[in-house]
Design an enzyme around this catalytic site. Structure first.
Site, PDB file in Angstrom:
ATOM      1  N   ALA A  14      22.445  -5.985  25.971  1.00 13.34           N
ATOM      2  CA  ALA A  14      23.698  -6.285  26.694  1.00 13.34           C
ATOM      3  C   ALA A  14      23.664  -7.569  27.521  1.00 13.34           C
ATOM      4  O   ALA A  14      24.635  -7.864  28.225  1.00 13.34           O
ATOM      5  CB  ALA A  14      24.159  -5.113  27.561  1.00 13.34           C
ATOM      6  N   ALA A  15      22.581  -8.357  27.426  1.00  7.53           N
ATOM      7  CA  ALA A  15      22.577  -9.655  28.135  1.00  7.53           C
ATOM      8  C   ALA A  15      23.711 -10.520  27.588  1.00  7.53           C
ATOM      9  O   ALA A  15      24.457 -11.144  28.349  1.00  7.53           O
ATOM     10  CB  ALA A  15      21.236 -10.355  27.947  1.00  7.53           C
ATOM     11  N   GLY A  16      23.849 -10.539  26.262  1.00 10.35           N
ATOM     12  CA  GLY A  16      24.911 -11.336  25.627  1.00 10.35           C
ATOM     13  C   GLY A  16      26.289 -10.825  26.036  1.00 10.35           C
ATOM     14  O   GLY A  16      27.197 -11.622  26.300  1.00 10.35           O
TER      15      GLY A  16
HETATM   16  P1  ATP Z   1      21.989  -9.361  23.157  1.00  7.88           P
HETATM   17  O1  ATP Z   1      22.499  -9.261  21.746  1.00  7.88           O
HETATM   18  O2  ATP Z   1      20.579  -8.867  23.352  1.00  7.88           O
HETATM   19  O3  ATP Z   1      22.918  -8.797  24.169  1.00  7.88           O
HETATM   20  P2  ATP Z   1      22.297 -12.215  22.731  1.00  7.88           P
HETATM   21  O4  ATP Z   1      21.285 -12.549  21.702  1.00  7.88           O
HETATM   22  O5  ATP Z   1      23.719 -12.153  22.339  1.00  7.88           O
HETATM   23  O6  ATP Z   1      21.892 -10.907  23.531  1.00  7.88           O
HETATM   24  P3  ATP Z   1      20.954 -13.944  24.603  1.00  7.88           P
HETATM   25  O7  ATP Z   1      21.009 -15.382  24.285  1.00  7.88           O
HETATM   26  O8  ATP Z   1      19.692 -13.207  24.361  1.00  7.88           O
HETATM   27  O9  ATP Z   1      22.231 -13.282  23.915  1.00  7.88           O
HETATM   28  O10 ATP Z   1      21.302 -13.709  26.141  1.00  7.88           O
HETATM   29  C1  ATP Z   1      22.548 -14.038  26.729  1.00  7.88           C
HETATM   30  C2  ATP Z   1      22.313 -14.803  28.000  1.00  7.88           C
HETATM   31  O11 ATP Z   1      21.582 -13.967  28.922  1.00  7.88           O
HETATM   32  C3  ATP Z   1      21.488 -16.056  27.830  1.00  7.88           C
HETATM   33  O12 ATP Z   1      22.307 -17.157  27.502  1.00  7.88           O
HETATM   34  C4  ATP Z   1      20.832 -16.191  29.202  1.00  7.88           C
HETATM   35  O13 ATP Z   1      21.717 -16.809  30.096  1.00  7.88           O
HETATM   36  C5  ATP Z   1      20.627 -14.738  29.634  1.00  7.88           C
HETATM   37  N1  ATP Z   1      19.269 -14.280  29.266  1.00  7.88           N
HETATM   38  C6  ATP Z   1      18.913 -13.576  28.168  1.00  7.88           C
HETATM   39  N2  ATP Z   1      17.570 -13.334  28.145  1.00  7.88           N
HETATM   40  C7  ATP Z   1      17.078 -13.893  29.276  1.00  7.88           C
HETATM   41  C8  ATP Z   1      15.764 -13.986  29.865  1.00  7.88           C
HETATM   42  N3  ATP Z   1      14.685 -13.451  29.271  1.00  7.88           N
HETATM   43  N4  ATP Z   1      15.641 -14.640  31.042  1.00  7.88           N
HETATM   44  C9  ATP Z   1      16.708 -15.180  31.671  1.00  7.88           C
HETATM   45  N5  ATP Z   1      17.970 -15.140  31.167  1.00  7.88           N
HETATM   46  C10 ATP Z   1      18.159 -14.500  29.998  1.00  7.88           C
END
Ligand code: ATP
Length: 296
Positions: free
Chosen positions: A242-244
């Site tokens: 859920a970071a994304g």
């Molecule tokens: P997910 O599908 O796991 O929700 P995603 O692949 O769509 O994620 P990411 O690029 O992994 O998206 O993460 C989204 C944002 O969260 C990144 O642009 C960054 O700002 C933040 N983020 C993710 N992982 C980290 C980390 N390990 N440390 C700091 N910030 C992070």
């Protein structure tokens, strides 16, 4: 700040095990818990926690998970008038995590695939005063296409988080105001490995703004005029689920507050970073106050 989200709602069933099971093997899990998830619901709840007025359009089964997920969205102050209940079981994900953090994930879309063009038409009155509509790709692609076309024609601004990645019809790109792939999704959509070239390929297809999330490296926003880099925040990440989704909601909210793209990326990066510091999907979504604390 009025936002509509058209997308998925799932229950994540998380099993913690010492090691992942082999084919045909039965293992006892050390811990088990259920956490509300689904990209659509994650983005809706993330936006609500950050202060937006959010309407969710989606579908749940008439089952126990459906009841729990509906109650959870209501507790989080998401308007659920657009969430229908169908005879199909609620969407769910079975997630097994071992001691090293390796996982296997099985997603059953269930009722999420009952979100139809007709349902969007029936619920259009709910999104009348929303400025932006957020889509992801966990509901049927045909519904996403229909929804984007219909809502764009009504003057709404469209954010598409193209996850999980699927090839999109070329006719869709010019209708998208912001597309937010991660690097893997970008290369699948654009057909090229290199990030800069991938971004240019999507701009050429007619998207207004491409924002690429780069995990711990932060994010980058590119349009015809300029490239803006979002500085990452160093945190102790334990689960990136859920970071994304958090990033997407936070980006939109910052832009709706008329922040510059530099500040909007910073706010979204901080929110995404915070989501990695707690386990689970909606259990990890930060509040506006928590994001402000990290930024200052
Ligand atoms: P997910 O599908 O796991 O929700 P995603 O692949 O769509 O994620 P990411 O690029 O992994 O998206 O993460 C989204 C944002 O969260 C990144 O642009 C960054 O700002 C933040 N983020 C993710 N992982 C980290 C980390 N390990 N440390 C700091 N910030 C992070």
């Amino acid at each position: 700040m009025k936002i509509a989200v058209i997308g998925s709602i799932n229950m994540d069933m998380i099993f913690q095990v010492k090691r992942l099971p082999q084919k045909g093997e039965t293992l006892l899990a050390d811990h088990y818990r259920t956490v509300p998830g689904g990209k659509g619901a994650n983005q809706a709840v993330a936006a609500a926690r950050l202060g937006a007025d959010v309407t969710m359009i989606g579908a749940l089964g008439k089952d126990g998970f459906g009841d729990q997920l509906m109650e959870h969205l209501n507790i989080e102050k998401v308007n659920t008038e657009g969430v229908m209940r169908t005879e199909t079981p609620s969407g769910n994900a079975s997630i097994t995590i071992d001691k090293e953090g390796h996982n296997t994930i099985m997603v059953y879309p269930g009722a999420n695939y009952d979100v139809t063009e007709k349902w969007i038409d029936d619920k259009l009155y709910l999104v009348e005063d929303a400025e932006w509509v957020m889509f992801q790709l966990e509901t049927p692609l045909l519904t996403v296409e229909y929804g984007i076309k219909r809502l764009k024609a009504l003057g709404k601004r469209i954010l598409l988080n193209p996850a999980p990645a699927q090839i999109l019809p070329d006719s869709l790109y010019p209708l998208i105001d912001i597309i937010t792939p991660n690097e893997t999704e970008l290369s699948l959509l654009s057909g090229v490995e290199n990030t800069d070239m991938g971004v240019q390929a999507l701009l050429k297809k007619g998207v207004n703004q491409v924002v690429v999330t780069l995990g711990e490296k932060g994010s980058i926003a590119v349009n015809e005029d300029k490239t803006t880099k979002g500085k990452p925040f160093a945190v102790h990440a334990i689960d990136t689920t859920a970071a994304g989704d958090t990033f997407n909601a936070a980006l939109l909210i910052a832009l709706m507050k008329e922040k510059s793209m530099t500040d909007a990326l910073s706010f979204a990066n901080a929110a995404g970073a915070l989501a990695t510091t707690k386990m689970g999907a909606q259990s990890s979504l930060p509040t506006d106050l928590e994001v402000q604390e990290l930024i200052k």
